[in-house]
Design a protein around this motif. Structure first.
Motif, PDB file in Angstrom:
ATOM      1  N   MET A 308       0.804  -1.226   0.000  1.00 32.31           N
ATOM      2  CA  MET A 308       0.000   0.000   0.000  1.00 32.31           C
ATOM      3  C   MET A 308       0.840   1.281   0.000  1.00 32.31           C
ATOM      4  SD  MET A 308      -3.256  -1.151   2.274  1.00 32.31           S
ATOM      5  CE  MET A 308      -2.429  -1.485   3.801  1.00 32.31           C
ATOM      6  N   ILE A 311       2.919   2.031  -3.262  1.00 34.36           N
ATOM      7  CA  ILE A 311       2.170   2.416  -4.461  1.00 34.36           C
ATOM      8  C   ILE A 311       2.096   3.935  -4.559  1.00 34.36           C
ATOM      9  CG2 ILE A 311      -0.130   2.420  -5.498  1.00 34.36           C
ATOM     10  CD1 ILE A 311      -0.424  -0.473  -4.595  1.00 34.36           C
ATOM     11  N   VAL A 312       1.961   4.577  -3.393  1.00 36.19           N
ATOM     12  CA  VAL A 312       1.946   6.038  -3.391  1.00 36.19           C
ATOM     13  C   VAL A 312       3.305   6.557  -3.870  1.00 36.19           C
ATOM     14  CG1 VAL A 312       1.650   8.091  -1.990  1.00 36.19           C
ATOM     15  CG2 VAL A 312       0.275   6.072  -1.517  1.00 36.19           C
ATOM     16  N   GLU A 314       5.371   5.005  -5.696  1.00 37.10           N
ATOM     17  CA  GLU A 314       5.516   4.659  -7.107  1.00 37.10           C
ATOM     18  C   GLU A 314       4.920   5.738  -8.006  1.00 37.10           C
ATOM     19  OE1 GLU A 314       3.439   1.091  -8.138  1.00 37.10           O
ATOM     20  OE2 GLU A 314       4.084   1.183 -10.235  1.00 37.10           O
ATOM     21  N   SER A 315       3.826   6.350  -7.527  1.00 37.30           N
ATOM     22  CA  SER A 315       3.208   7.370  -8.375  1.00 37.30           C
ATOM     23  C   SER A 315       3.926   8.706  -8.255  1.00 37.30           C
ATOM     24  CB  SER A 315       1.716   7.507  -8.046  1.00 37.30           C
ATOM     25  OG  SER A 315       1.576   8.057  -6.767  1.00 37.30           O
TER      26      SER A 315
END
Lengths: 364, 341
Positions: A308, A311-312, A314-315
């Protein structure tokens, strides 16, 4: 009581030292293998993150070797790791392994429970003895990381290919014969000398790549398909964003100076992410920025599928890459990751970096 | 000023609070359109692949508002209950939007962090008010109104209403079966609010259940103290507010025999659900043996497959009560291996 614990890189070395000192019997889980992962995957929820699956495989393989108590670190969110202990216990129970799972939550949460649990796993030794053993263990942690850092420097520069990895493998085999943290530390010192004697190529000027991402994936070689070794073999010097020593110093020690340094490092990522969102996403973003400032050639982010917090990150990383012209790549790993495809991506990334540096394609 | 609120994520829970607050400060509030194909496609295209469906949808809703609103409200919900968190992706949401949505829309970020007390959380709204150049008196007044509205709303949810009826004014469609008294039973619909109440993304599951004569029961219908009590069976406090609400409400429904079946709605890759649904299923298998199914939604979910699974589940539910003396010729019954019917 025979203790076991989940694998996380070379963490088993300090843990072995710790419980040797305390005179508590432990089972070191067999090295993570395909079988470990298969056992874990079969009994875990499908979309649970990879570390949980491997943990469960570790436990079951250790239980088969006689372990009856699992110790595990805890945290209180928001990353899923904080609830691992409860879920793992339930899964083990449903699969016929009704064993004790001792969760060591952060001492700040409930100091009394924390101390009780420490006492329990320490075989009711005196507090001075326990404190001493833990202090020694934290020294072992630092020393192991120092050794690994030397190997990262040596790998891309070694004259005889594969010598560093052979030495490291020998070390890992032999360290298990040591008893107690004192012996382990002496042994590490010995190997530091052996490592420093590995001959280097002259004029070696390796590319420099920083590794950032989720802590378990970064630290556990089986999960990241031994990325440090692979990159080293491609002639790349690897910088690690997070080490076990960092983690221990952040969460278990009172080292004020280190904590201050850490905060300053985290500040570097402020333009992109200015607060903790759980896991190590903040570190990932801040390290990416600071590796760029340090003049590295690129970064690789690694995360387990579905993580989780990462992913943040990653963006956000593409924005850093865009703003600063800094090459970055994200690799997601799970139980289906294929080694060949992974290697191809690493090779392609390294090729791009060396071309960017004007070196053209070179076979390292 | 026109302020846009994306009709996604926790809009379904906090809309009255946000809307009243902004309107009392003299701003016009507009909503993005209801989720549709275009919004979904835009969201999927702009967001990182690994993110879950609801986060992708949120991206789509923000893009829908771009150009229509002067500023777009992006809630950064760190914690909505003291001592708890919600999903990490909510905390990093503004950053995700900033870095992924093209065209740099003008964002209005609402920080809400009630980790060390609810009043601390409302500080976030106050500073939002200051950012919008409102006086302290105005802010206090608006906040008071907004909280009162929100309390009424939460109260109505606790009494059995649902956000679709209250916010979307489509109540009549939903409550046909229930009010007519010909309901065959109740089915617990366990899932995050943004899945359970978004009728586009969950393929209209509520109406479909209704058409089959079953009334849905939502996690928001279970009072908070029941949820807390049900979660006490686990040795460690659950630190995700919505994780706790799903697990606790599911357990409470099972413990009190409130439902004939449970449907767990989850989005592919939801980190919290991977744990919560697993715990709930294990508890159900050990103690309650209520028919339960998990339906995973993502951007590729097909209507036909979804309907088939729903029908099969309802069939199973009904056959089970009709043929309860059925004994399997294979030696073990078909429901579990620890139990005979």
């Amino acid at each position: 009581m025979i203790l076991t614990f989940p694998h996380m890189g070379r963490m088993y070395i300090p843990i072995k030292g710790l419980f040797d000192d305390l005179g508590v019997k432990t089972v070191i889980p067999p090295p993570i293998s395909k079988k470990t992962l298969e056992i874990g995957t079969r009994i875990s929820p499908e979309t649970a993150c990879l570390p949980l699956k491997i943990n469960l495989g570790n436990y079951i393989e250790s239980i088969q070797k006689g372990a009856d108590t699992v110790i595990l670190m805890g945290s209180c969110g928001p990353c899923r790791f904080g609830y691992y202990g409860v879920v793992e216990k339930e899964i083990l129970k449903d699969n016929g392994y009704d064993i004790d799972v001792v969760i060591l939550d952060s001492p700040g949460l409930d100091p009394k429970v924390f101390l009780q649990r420490i006492r329990k796993i320490s075989g009711n030794r005196s507090w001075t003895k326990i404190a001493k053993a833990f202090l020694q263990a934290s020294r072992v942690v630092t020393k192991v990381d120092e050794l690994l850092d030397i190997s990262l420097k040596k790998r891309p520069r070694e004259r005889k290919r594969g010598e560093t990895d052979r030495t490291l493998a020998r070390f890992e085999r032999e360290v298990l014969d040591c008893h107690g943290s004192r012996e382990i530390m002496d042994f590490i010192e010995e190997y530091k000398i052996i490592f420093s004697q590995i001959q280097e190529r002259e004029n070696a000027d390796p590319l420099k790549i920083g590794l950032v991402g989720e802590i378990y994936t970064l630290i556990e070689p089986y999960v990241n398909l031994n990325i440090e070794k692979k990159l080293g073999a491609l002639g790349v010097e690897v910088y690690r964003g997070i080490t076990i020593a960092d983690w221990v110093r952040t969460h278990l020690s009172l080292d004020r100076k280190y904590k201050k340094q850490r905060r300053e490092k985290l500040k570097k990522g402020e333009d992109y992410l200015g607060l903790c969102i759980g896991g190590h996403a903040w570190e990932t973003v801040a390290s990416t920025v600071s590796y760029c400032d340090m003049g590295l050639d690129g970064v690789i982010q690694i995360l387990p599928f579905g993580c989780m917090p990462e992913i943040v990150a990653e963006s956000i990383i593409p924005a850093i890459a865009r703003d600063r012209g800094f090459p970055a790549m994200t690799l997601t790993v799970d139980e289906l990751t294929g080694e060949a495809g992974y290697l191809t991506r690493l090779e392609a990334f390294v090729d791009l970096l060396s071309q960017k540096k004007g070196r053209g394609y070179e076979q390292a | 000023m026109k302020i846009g609120i994306p009709r996604a994520l926790l809009y379904y829970i906090y809309y009255p609070l946000w809307r009243t607050f902004l309107e009392e400060l003299g701003h016009e509030v507009i909503l993005s359109s209801g989720t549709n194909r275009g919004i979904l496609d835009h969201g999927v295209k702009s967001c990182v692949d690994d993110a879950c469906l609801p986060v992708k949808l949120f991206h789509g809703h923000v893009m829908d508002l771009a150009g229509k609103a002067d500023r777009i409200l992006i809630p950064r919900l760190i914690s909505v209950q003291p001592g708890e968190f919600i999903c990490p992706k909510f905390i990093g949401l503004p950053e995700m939007i900033k870095n992924s949505v093209p065209g740099k829309p003008n964002l209005l970020i609402l920080n809400f962090n009630a980790r060390s007390g609810m009043e601390k959380g409302y500080e976030g709204l106050r500073s939002l008010g200051r950012e919008l150049n409102a006086s302290n008196a105005m802010i206090n007044h608006a906040l008071e109104h907004a909280r009162a509205k929100q309390d009424v709303y939460t109260g109505m949810l606790g009494k059995g209403s649902d956000p679709i009826t209250l916010l979307e004014k489509r109540g009549r469609q939903l409550s046909n079966g229930r009010s007519a008294g010909k309901s065959k039973g109740r089915i617990g619909l366990i899932g995050h609010p943004y899945l359970v109440y978004d009728q586009y993304i969950n393929m209209n599951v509520c109406s479909k259940l209704d058409a089959k004569g079953y009334a849905p029961l939502f996690p928001e219908n279970i009072p908070a103290h029941e949820i807390d009590k049900a979660c006490e069976r686990y040795p460690k406090k659950l630190f995700w507010s919505y994780g706790k609400s799903l697990l606790g409400s599911g357990l409470a429904m099972l413990e009190h025999g409130m439902v004939d079946g449970l449907i767990l709605l989850t989005s592919f890759g939801c980190g919290i659900d991977s744990f919560i649904d697993d715990l709930l299923q294990r508890a159900n298998q050990r103690e309650f043996h209520v028919p339960l199914t998990t339906i995973t939604l993502d951007e590729q979910t097909g209507q036909a497959g979804f309907d088939t699974r729903l029908e099969a589940f309802i069939d199973m539910l009904e056959w089970r009560s009709r043929y309860d003396s059925y004994l399997s010729p294979y030696g073990a019954d078909v429901y579990s291996n620890q139990r005979t019917i």
